[in-house]
Design an enzyme around this catalytic site. Structure first.
Site, PDB file in Angstrom:
ATOM      1  N   SER A 121       0.692  -1.213   0.001  1.00 28.44           N
ATOM      2  CA  SER A 121       0.037   0.083   0.074  1.00 28.44           C
ATOM      3  C   SER A 121       0.663   1.094  -0.134  1.00 28.44           C
ATOM      4  O   SER A 121       1.862   1.198   0.571  1.00 28.44           O
ATOM      5  CB  SER A 121      -0.912   0.005   1.201  1.00 28.44           C
ATOM      6  OG  SER A 121      -1.588   1.257   1.190  1.00 28.44           O
TER       7      SER A 121
ATOM      8  N   TYR B 143      -2.904  -0.482  10.584  1.00 34.10           N
ATOM      9  CA  TYR B 143      -2.780  -0.869   9.190  1.00 34.10           C
ATOM     10  C   TYR B 143      -1.640  -0.590   8.543  1.00 34.10           C
ATOM     11  O   TYR B 143      -0.892  -1.431   7.822  1.00 34.10           O
ATOM     12  CB  TYR B 143      -3.976  -0.284   8.565  1.00 34.10           C
ATOM     13  CG  TYR B 143      -3.868  -0.502   6.920  1.00 34.10           C
ATOM     14  CD1 TYR B 143      -4.617  -1.787   6.749  1.00 34.10           C
ATOM     15  CD2 TYR B 143      -3.683   0.505   6.205  1.00 34.10           C
ATOM     16  CE1 TYR B 143      -4.614  -1.924   5.333  1.00 34.10           C
ATOM     17  CE2 TYR B 143      -3.546   0.288   4.627  1.00 34.10           C
ATOM     18  CZ  TYR B 143      -4.190  -0.853   4.312  1.00 34.10           C
ATOM     19  OH  TYR B 143      -4.272  -1.152   2.845  1.00 34.10           O
TER      20      TYR B 143
END
Length: 678
Positions: A555, A568
């Site tokens: 990501s 996260y």
């Protein structure tokens, strides 16, 4: 508009081809003769409709028929130059074609056109080939059928065989068909119904003859220690062996595998005649063109360990390659096509089953099906006589036939991922599903791994049959579950070459609200899950010795510090560094490890639909339905990122153009300057 003659031919073909007792996949051909109006002269013209080269009777359509003028086909008899120039006749068939379109005429066209009957069936039933390969097949044919079916000695398919069958029919007006030595059967009739009935009469009569007259144990006694393992042990052993065997079978070029442990196979592998019969090889041309002349047989008992079998496989594979090279050298002439590869297409492991290989899954599966046909043929021949296939020299003439080589050369260039097997986690939706679809479109076999098995199976079904994709349940936080997914891939396709760590979830909270459970869950799925999947992938790929690719869908957050995202982003940073660490470690095995850093993939995303979208929209103060547009406007390119864009990057990394790239992270975020890699 389809004529009644053609419609009846197609219906008959489909019925015959739908029953494996009648003919093997893509084996045999059918025909019908009739009259139509010639659009050039306005007068009647006698035509032959015959199944063309390739295709399968069970699914035959009108486009799969070749249509020829009978007057021109019969005219070839006067210019036939003899068996030494047999191959020239296939090209001559092109000058007999009526109209445009349709399939290319096959080598068996003469058989159908020259026989004086309105309808002809040429089939490869196991029972008929059992008679055709029996040492005293001619006498047994007489005993079985009397004068209703005539024996024709082996002759390579072609124009002369057509002349031979035509002469037999003329000389034996009472006959309904013939047994072609070493090959199959041919039947004829005045109507489509009569022809089909005669084909079935020959097949069923041969079946009954073998069943009533044959020996009870044609393969001999069960050898002590060679009985089938219990199913769970058998499948576990097969999964452990499959990548090793696939790697050996792919020495010359990548192959996809197929595993079969049917009762027919396991019984054959347990019997005392296994080795001598397997060494004789298959007989029917359709069989050995797909299975090679003989299989590789592991000469160890069912109780042998995986390590013992792996060691023996290495020795047997080297011997097989030497023997196949010698086979080629014994029979090749200066005009023969080059050797196409010396690896086995069929590998038999007693107690475990059969592994078959091909350029794609369908080819691998069909090769296995053909060897099951061969086992049935050997059983039938041994039950009533002694199995005596055609001579090795004849097998070579067909396997390395110039016409067969020309057919192979006409095949389109394979897609970039043909021969490769991909396993994608979290692939039932979003980015994972898009990657799986792109890989399948590029020719790969795909394993859809997802926490939800029902959704995984549904996503796999969207991509095609089980020859293209299969679904498996996979909880990436569970080591046993991850291994089970890779075992399923091994049993389905022989192993795995492309692994995508995509499974994930997201939780967006400020530090103060992030719980220990939040932290553990994200790190279990993203960091630990990727670790477990990559570890299993490396084990399989190392066993295959074919290299491979591992991709991480990380990501932008792995390098960008955003608000309310500590758990996260930290887990994604862990994934990102795994890419670098594993690239450094696995390079010596030819395994490349790369990553993709997407951002703002809202549409089609399971993560965003599961609450992440609402959470991030609240953080940025925009309506959830506008989140994708919001992300797009903050990028340099002002473009929304979709799952397909990530899939494009995944294909770019594994599709063959970046063969010397490993340890790379590719951003797919439409340009986020704060996430530029430095």
């Amino acid at each position: 508009m389809t004529s009644e003659t053609v419609a009846a031919l197609l219906a008959r073909s489909n019925r015959l081809g739908a029953d494996p007792r009648n003919t093997n996949y893509a084996g045999g051909n059918t025909s019908a003769k009739g009259t139509e109006i010639d659009p050039v002269t306005g007068g009647p013209v006698e035509l032959l409709w015959v199944k063309g080269s390739g295709g399968d009777l069970g699914t035959l359509k009108e486009s799969g028929l070749a249509v020829l003028r009978l007057d021109r086909l019969h005219g070839l008899v006067d210019v036939y130059p003899g068996v030494e120039r047999e191959d020239e006749m296939v090209a001559a068939f092109d000058y007999c074609l009526h109209g445009r379109g349709g399939a290319a005429p096959s080598i068996d066209t003469a058989m159908h056109g020259l026989v004086d009957a309105a309808h002809v069936d040429h089939l490869h039933p196991d029972s008929g080939i059992a008679l055709a390969t029996a040492a005293d097949g001619e006498a047994l044919t007489k005993e079985c059928f009397g004068d209703k079916v005539v024996w024709i000695p082996w002759r390579r398919p072609g124009f002369q065989l057509g002349l031979d069958i035509a002469a037999v029919k003329e000389a034996h007006p009472q006959a309904i068909g013939c047994i072609l030595g070493g090959h199959g059967i041919t039947a004829w009739g005045a109507t489509a119904e009569e022809c089909e009935a005669r084909s079935l009469e020959i097949i069923r009569t041969a079946e009954k003859f073998i069943a009533t007259r044959g020996a009870a144990e044609p393969f001999g006694a069960v050898v002590d220690g060679f009985s089938p393992l219990p199913e769970n042990q058998r499948h576990a052993k097969a999964a452990a062996l499959a990548p090793v065997i696939r790697g050996l079978a792919s020495t010359d070029k990548p192959q996809v595998g197929h595993y079969t442990d049917s009762d027919v196979v396991l019984d054959f592998l347990s019997r005392e005649k296994l080795a001598p019969l397997a060494a004789l090889g298959t007989s029917c041309p359709d069989h050995f063109l797909r299975t090679k002349v003989r299989p590789l047989v592991v000469d160890l008992p069912s109780t042998a360990s995986v390590e013992e079998i792996v060691a023996r496989l290495s020795e047997l594979h080297a011997e097989y390659r030497e023997e196949y090279q010698a086979y080629y050298d014994r029979h090749a002439t200066p005009d023969s096509p080059a050797l196409r590869g010396a690896d086995p297409a069929i590998v038999l492991v007693p107690g475990v089953g059969m592994f078959s290989f091909g350029a794609n899954k369908q080819t691998a599966r069909v090769a296995g099906e053909f060897y099951v046909n061969a086992i049935n043929v050997m059983r039938g021949a041994e039950a009533i006589s002694t199995y005596a296939p055609i001579a090795e020299s004849e097998k070579f003439r067909i396997e390395y036939w110039a016409l067969e080589e020309a057919k192979l050369q006409r095949m389109p260039k394979p897609k970039a991922l043909v021969g490769r097997v991909a396993l994608v986690t979290g692939a039932a939706s979003g980015i994972g599903k898009a990657i799986a679809a792109r890989f399948a479109a590029e020719g790969a076999c795909v394993v859809i791994a997802d926490l939800d098995l029902e959704k995984a199976n549904a996503a796999a079904a969207e991509l095609g049959s089980s020859d293209v994709a299969v679904g498996v349940a996979a909880n990436v936080t569970d080591a046993a579950g991850v291994k089970a997914a890779f075992d399923a891939a091994a049993l389905a396709f022989g192993g795995v070459d492309l692994v995508v760590n995509n499974a994930g979830l997201s939780i967006s909270k400020p530090l103060a609200d992030t719980t220990e459970a939040d932290w553990d869950l994200l790190h279990d799925v993203l960091a630990k899950g990727s670790f477990l999947v990559s570890k299993e992938a490396a084990r399989v790929m190392t066993a295959q010795k074919m290299g491979g690719d591992i991709l991480y869908i990380s990501s932008k957050n792995s390098v960008f510090a955003g608000p309310n995202n500590v758990a996260y982003s930290a887990a994604k940073a862990d994934q990102a560094h795994q890419v670098r660490l594993l690239a450094a470690e696995l390079g010596e095995h030819g395994i490349r490890v790369n990553g993709i850093n997407p951002d703002g993939v809202v549409r089609g995303s399971g993560i965003f639909a599961g609450g992440w979208g609402a959470s991030r929209a609240a953080v940025y103060g925009v309506p959830e339905e506008d989140l994708g547009k919001f992300y797009a406007q903050r990028t340099l390119l002002k473009r929304e990122v979709l799952p397909d864009h990530v899939a494009n990057a995944a294909f770019a990394l594994v599709g063959g153009e970046l063969t010397h790239t490993t340890g790379l992270h590719v951003p797919v975020d439409a340009g986020v300057a704060a996430a530029f890699l430095r």
